[in-house]
Design a protein around this motif. Structure first.
Motif, PDB file in Angstrom:
ATOM      1  N   ALA A  39     -44.728  10.242 -22.503  1.00  0.00           N
ATOM      2  CA  ALA A  39     -45.771   9.456 -21.834  1.00  0.00           C
ATOM      3  C   ALA A  39     -47.151   9.879 -22.310  1.00  0.00           C
ATOM      4  CB  ALA A  39     -45.657   9.607 -20.317  1.00  0.00           C
ATOM      5  N   ALA A  40     -47.364  11.188 -22.440  1.00  0.00           N
ATOM      6  CA  ALA A  40     -48.663  11.682 -22.896  1.00  0.00           C
ATOM      7  C   ALA A  40     -48.949  11.237 -24.328  1.00  0.00           C
ATOM      8  CB  ALA A  40     -48.696  13.207 -22.797  1.00  0.00           C
ATOM      9  N   ALA A  41     -47.914  11.291 -25.195  1.00  0.00           N
ATOM     10  CA  ALA A  41     -48.108  10.854 -26.580  1.00  0.00           C
ATOM     11  C   ALA A  41     -48.370   9.359 -26.651  1.00  0.00           C
ATOM     12  CB  ALA A  41     -46.884  11.221 -27.413  1.00  0.00           C
ATOM     13  N   ALA A  42     -47.661   8.584 -25.844  1.00  0.00           N
ATOM     14  CA  ALA A  42     -47.869   7.129 -25.838  1.00  0.00           C
ATOM     15  C   ALA A  42     -49.279   6.777 -25.397  1.00  0.00           C
ATOM     16  CB  ALA A  42     -46.838   6.467 -24.923  1.00  0.00           C
ATOM     17  N   PRO A  81     -38.905  16.819 -27.855  1.00  0.00           N
ATOM     18  CA  PRO A  81     -38.202  16.487 -29.099  1.00  0.00           C
ATOM     19  C   PRO A  81     -38.198  15.001 -29.457  1.00  0.00           C
ATOM     20  CG  PRO A  81     -36.946  18.086 -27.852  1.00  0.00           C
ATOM     21  CD  PRO A  81     -38.060  17.633 -26.956  1.00  0.00           C
ATOM     22  N   ALA A  82     -38.529  14.132 -28.508  1.00  0.00           N
ATOM     23  CA  ALA A  82     -38.607  12.700 -28.806  1.00  0.00           C
ATOM     24  C   ALA A  82     -39.966  12.295 -29.369  1.00  0.00           C
ATOM     25  CB  ALA A  82     -38.319  11.882 -27.544  1.00  0.00           C
ATOM     26  N   VAL A  83     -40.973  13.148 -29.217  1.00  0.00           N
ATOM     27  CA  VAL A  83     -42.334  12.793 -29.610  1.00  0.00           C
ATOM     28  C   VAL A  83     -42.485  12.566 -31.120  1.00  0.00           C
ATOM     29  CG1 VAL A  83     -44.731  13.605 -29.674  1.00  0.00           C
ATOM     30  CG2 VAL A  83     -43.388  13.811 -27.573  1.00  0.00           C
ATOM     31  N   PRO A  84     -41.916  13.417 -32.007  1.00  0.00           N
ATOM     32  CA  PRO A  84     -42.068  13.137 -33.443  1.00  0.00           C
ATOM     33  C   PRO A  84     -41.541  11.762 -33.847  1.00  0.00           C
ATOM     34  CG  PRO A  84     -41.305  15.380 -33.121  1.00  0.00           C
ATOM     35  CD  PRO A  84     -41.238  14.714 -31.782  1.00  0.00           C
ATOM     36  N   SER A  85     -40.457  11.316 -33.225  1.00  0.00           N
ATOM     37  CA  SER A  85     -39.919   9.991 -33.542  1.00  0.00           C
ATOM     38  C   SER A  85     -40.873   8.889 -33.098  1.00  0.00           C
ATOM     39  CB  SER A  85     -38.556   9.797 -32.873  1.00  0.00           C
ATOM     40  OG  SER A  85     -37.568  10.623 -33.463  1.00  0.00           O
ATOM     41  N   LEU A  86     -41.434   9.036 -31.910  1.00  0.00           N
ATOM     42  CA  LEU A  86     -42.390   8.034 -31.432  1.00  0.00           C
ATOM     43  C   LEU A  86     -43.605   7.979 -32.352  1.00  0.00           C
ATOM     44  CD1 LEU A  86     -43.524   6.023 -29.404  1.00  0.00           C
ATOM     45  CD2 LEU A  86     -44.348   7.958 -28.033  1.00  0.00           C
ATOM     46  N   ARG A  87     -44.127   9.119 -32.734  1.00  0.00           N
ATOM     47  CA  ARG A  87     -45.305   9.124 -33.611  1.00  0.00           C
ATOM     48  C   ARG A  87     -44.989   8.495 -34.967  1.00  0.00           C
ATOM     49  NH1 ARG A  87     -49.533  11.814 -31.623  1.00  0.00           N
ATOM     50  NH2 ARG A  87     -49.220  13.385 -29.982  1.00  0.00           N
ATOM     51  N   ARG A  88     -43.805   8.789 -35.497  1.00  0.00           N
ATOM     52  CA  ARG A  88     -43.437   8.230 -36.802  1.00  0.00           C
ATOM     53  C   ARG A  88     -43.330   6.705 -36.730  1.00  0.00           C
ATOM     54  NH1 ARG A  88     -41.183  11.038 -41.028  1.00  0.00           N
ATOM     55  NH2 ARG A  88     -42.318  12.728 -40.015  1.00  0.00           N
ATOM     56  N   LEU A  89     -42.719   6.190 -35.681  1.00  0.00           N
ATOM     57  CA  LEU A  89     -42.580   4.734 -35.549  1.00  0.00           C
ATOM     58  C   LEU A  89     -43.920   4.069 -35.259  1.00  0.00           C
ATOM     59  CD1 LEU A  89     -39.241   4.537 -33.537  1.00  0.00           C
ATOM     60  CD2 LEU A  89     -39.594   4.062 -35.972  1.00  0.00           C
ATOM     61  N   ALA A  90     -44.766   4.734 -34.461  1.00  0.00           N
ATOM     62  CA  ALA A  90     -46.082   4.164 -34.165  1.00  0.00           C
ATOM     63  C   ALA A  90     -46.946   4.075 -35.413  1.00  0.00           C
ATOM     64  CB  ALA A  90     -46.783   5.000 -33.096  1.00  0.00           C
ATOM     65  N   ALA A  91     -46.710   4.959 -36.387  1.00  0.00           N
ATOM     66  CA  ALA A  91     -47.479   4.945 -37.632  1.00  0.00           C
ATOM     67  C   ALA A  91     -46.889   3.999 -38.674  1.00  0.00           C
ATOM     68  CB  ALA A  91     -47.549   6.356 -38.207  1.00  0.00           C
ATOM     69  N   SER A  92     -45.747   3.400 -38.378  1.00  0.00           N
ATOM     70  CA  SER A  92     -45.093   2.507 -39.331  1.00  0.00           C
ATOM     71  C   SER A  92     -45.667   1.101 -39.237  1.00  0.00           C
ATOM     72  CB  SER A  92     -43.586   2.477 -39.056  1.00  0.00           C
ATOM     73  OG  SER A  92     -43.316   1.731 -37.872  1.00  0.00           O
ATOM     74  N   HIS A  93     -45.111   0.199 -40.054  1.00  0.00           N
ATOM     75  CA  HIS A  93     -45.570  -1.186 -40.010  1.00  0.00           C
ATOM     76  C   HIS A  93     -44.871  -1.994 -38.919  1.00  0.00           C
ATOM     77  CE1 HIS A  93     -42.058  -1.097 -42.676  1.00  0.00           C
ATOM     78  NE2 HIS A  93     -41.827  -2.323 -42.266  1.00  0.00           N
ATOM     79  N   HIS A  94     -44.017  -1.325 -38.140  1.00  0.00           N
ATOM     80  CA  HIS A  94     -43.366  -1.995 -37.016  1.00  0.00           C
ATOM     81  C   HIS A  94     -44.272  -1.953 -35.789  1.00  0.00           C
ATOM     82  CE1 HIS A  94     -39.753  -2.120 -39.450  1.00  0.00           C
ATOM     83  NE2 HIS A  94     -39.874  -0.815 -39.651  1.00  0.00           N
ATOM     84  N   ASP A  95     -44.005  -2.846 -34.828  1.00  0.00           N
ATOM     85  CA  ASP A  95     -44.811  -2.962 -33.618  1.00  0.00           C
ATOM     86  C   ASP A  95     -44.056  -2.319 -32.454  1.00  0.00           C
ATOM     87  OD1 ASP A  95     -46.430  -3.732 -31.506  1.00  0.00           O
ATOM     88  OD2 ASP A  95     -45.594  -5.759 -31.396  1.00  0.00           O
ATOM     89  N   VAL A  96     -44.557  -1.202 -31.943  1.00  0.00           N
ATOM     90  CA  VAL A  96     -43.966  -0.583 -30.759  1.00  0.00           C
ATOM     91  C   VAL A  96     -44.545  -1.287 -29.538  1.00  0.00           C
ATOM     92  CG1 VAL A  96     -43.593   1.549 -29.469  1.00  0.00           C
ATOM     93  CG2 VAL A  96     -43.717   1.606 -31.973  1.00  0.00           C
ATOM     94  N   MET A  98     -40.565  -5.230 -37.360  1.00  0.00           N
ATOM     95  CA  MET A  98     -39.847  -5.625 -36.147  1.00  0.00           C
ATOM     96  C   MET A  98     -40.633  -5.214 -34.909  1.00  0.00           C
ATOM     97  SD  MET A  98     -35.796  -4.888 -36.813  1.00  0.00           S
ATOM     98  CE  MET A  98     -36.028  -3.126 -37.032  1.00  0.00           C
ATOM     99  N   ARG A  99     -40.288  -5.839 -33.835  1.00  0.00           N
ATOM    100  CA  ARG A  99     -40.870  -5.521 -32.530  1.00  0.00           C
ATOM    101  C   ARG A  99     -39.921  -4.548 -31.825  1.00  0.00           C
ATOM    102  NH1 ARG A  99     -44.877  -7.505 -29.421  1.00  0.00           N
ATOM    103  NH2 ARG A  99     -44.594  -7.782 -27.173  1.00  0.00           N
ATOM    104  N   LEU A 100     -40.425  -3.353 -31.542  1.00  0.00           N
ATOM    105  CA  LEU A 100     -39.581  -2.287 -31.024  1.00  0.00           C
ATOM    106  C   LEU A 100     -39.934  -1.948 -29.581  1.00  0.00           C
ATOM    107  CD1 LEU A 100     -39.946   0.251 -33.999  1.00  0.00           C
ATOM    108  CD2 LEU A 100     -38.302  -1.636 -33.800  1.00  0.00           C
ATOM    109  N   VAL A 101     -38.925  -1.475 -28.848  1.00  0.00           N
ATOM    110  CA  VAL A 101     -39.164  -0.734 -27.617  1.00  0.00           C
ATOM    111  C   VAL A 101     -38.575   0.654 -27.836  1.00  0.00           C
ATOM    112  CG1 VAL A 101     -39.320  -2.660 -26.015  1.00  0.00           C
ATOM    113  CG2 VAL A 101     -37.078  -1.713 -26.554  1.00  0.00           C
ATOM    114  N   PHE A 102     -39.284   1.677 -27.373  1.00  0.00           N
ATOM    115  CA  PHE A 102     -38.885   3.066 -27.603  1.00  0.00           C
ATOM    116  C   PHE A 102     -38.672   3.737 -26.263  1.00  0.00           C
ATOM    117  CE2 PHE A 102     -39.678   7.586 -28.004  1.00  0.00           C
ATOM    118  CZ  PHE A 102     -39.029   7.934 -29.178  1.00  0.00           C
ATOM    119  N   ALA A 103     -37.513   4.384 -26.093  1.00  0.00           N
ATOM    120  CA  ALA A 103     -37.215   5.106 -24.858  1.00  0.00           C
ATOM    121  C   ALA A 103     -37.011   6.584 -25.168  1.00  0.00           C
ATOM    122  CB  ALA A 103     -35.968   4.538 -24.188  1.00  0.00           C
ATOM    123  N   GLY A 104     -37.767   7.445 -24.507  1.00  0.00           N
ATOM    124  CA  GLY A 104     -37.641   8.888 -24.700  1.00  0.00           C
ATOM    125  C   GLY A 104     -38.438   9.609 -23.640  1.00  0.00           C
ATOM    126  N   THR A 105     -38.166  10.893 -23.465  1.00  0.00           N
ATOM    127  CA  THR A 105     -38.863  11.646 -22.419  1.00  0.00           C
ATOM    128  C   THR A 105     -39.382  13.001 -22.885  1.00  0.00           C
ATOM    129  OG1 THR A 105     -37.637  10.508 -20.668  1.00  0.00           O
ATOM    130  CG2 THR A 105     -38.660  12.618 -20.098  1.00  0.00           C
TER     131      THR A 105
END
Length: 307
Positions: free
Chosen positions: A49-52, A11-26, A1-8
């Motif tokens: 922002a730094a992780a992105a 504690p939101a960084v592990p979720s962003l990294r996990r989704l970015a490593a998946s087969h989904h498109d962030v 799926m095509r995702l948009v991710f909102a976080g600041t």
């Protein structure tokens, strides 16, 4: 799926990294604008922002998901919106923009502790059980149907920062599993059940130690506000930050609430029941130090802390 991710925050960084490593498109990451940090108030990107940037993902910086931000997100044609501690509300029409709506990772066992500071309030309240919940975002605060829940025992000496880091890592996997299930069409949702409680944002007064409370409540408050907004008391009119505490030795004497003494190698502070041990403190205008070193420099036999 095509995702948009909102976080600041972190504690939101592990979720962003996990989704970015998946087969989904962030397709994009939404986060709050750079904020001034430190004594020099240097404008600093959020941890998300730094992780992105490190992951090579496009970033939309917005403190509010207003019409402009909503238009930019809608132009990406996302299949699903994912939010983890963004710090702003998602309202219509943005709430209905992704084909599958929005899902939220929350650091509590909903409906207990809806709101901005669930981990902190859980520790202050003395909860021995907490967890993570993934739910459908709806206009009412943290009230959507649950897609997945995972419970955790609260470690006896954990601070809010330590417990939140644990839940952030575990929640990232749970969130990724839910995203996969939505993509596969196998996700199921159930209404929240039980009494809702609310966890508002903490302020400075929440960190003020109430020495006339019982020992478990004093320990829970100190650990619940560590590292933010921070535990503190007053000593002869000056603020003393309390950075780390523990249980007293078995032979600790009984002390009146707020009375501080040295007992052996331990610096003890009285509560309404048993005392606590001060381990790390920070006097006004000085750096963090061991409580024993702070006490040695005072050259006193007893003190009384303010409430």
């Amino acid at each position: 799926m095509r995702l948009v991710f909102a976080g600041t925050p972190e504690p939101a960084v592990p979720s962003l990294r996990r989704l970015a490593a998946s087969h989904h498109d962030v397709a994009a990451v939404i986060t709050r604008r750079d904020a001034p940090l430190g004594r020099k108030r240097v404008l600093t990107p959020s941890p998300v922002a730094a992780a992105a940037d490190e992951l090579g993902l496009g970033v939309i910086k917005a403190d509010r998901l207003d019409a402009e931000a909503s238009e930019r997100i809608a132009a990406l044609r996302p299949d699903l919106g994912v939010i983890v501690a963004y710090g702003g509300l998602v309202r219509e029409p943005l709430l209905s923009t992704p084909a599958h709506g929005w899902i939220n990772l929350h650091f509590s066992l909903l409906p207990r502790w809806r709101g901005a500071a669930p981990v902190q309030h859980a520790l202050i309240a003395g909860d021995d059980r907490t967890g993570v919940s993934v739910f459908h975002l709806v206009p009412e605060l943290d009230a959507g149907d649950l897609l997945a829940v995972r419970a955790h025992h609260v470690p006896s000496a954990a601070t809010a920062g330590e417990l939140l880091a644990l839940l952030a890592d575990d929640g990232a996997q749970l969130l990724a599993d839910v995203v996969d299930a939505i993509a596969a069409g196998t996700a199921t949702a159930a209404p929240q059940r039980g009494e809702a409680t609310y966890a508002g944002k903490l302020g400075d007064d929440d960190g003020r130690v109430r020495w006339d409370e019982a020992q478990p409540a004093v320990l829970g408050r100190i650990r619940g506000v560590t590292p933010e907004p921070g535990a503190h008391t007053t000593i002869e009119g000056s603020r003393l930050k309390i950075l780390a505490v523990g249980l007293p030795p078995a032979d600790a004497p009984g002390l009146d609430p707020g009375v501080i003494v040295q007992h052996g190698r331990a610096v003890l502070a009285g509560t309404a029941t048993d005392p606590i041990a001060l381990e790390t403190v920070q006097p006004a205008g000085r750096g963090a130090m061991r409580a024993a070193d702070w006490w040695r420099g005072l050259r006193v036999t007893t003190l009384r802390a303010g409430s």
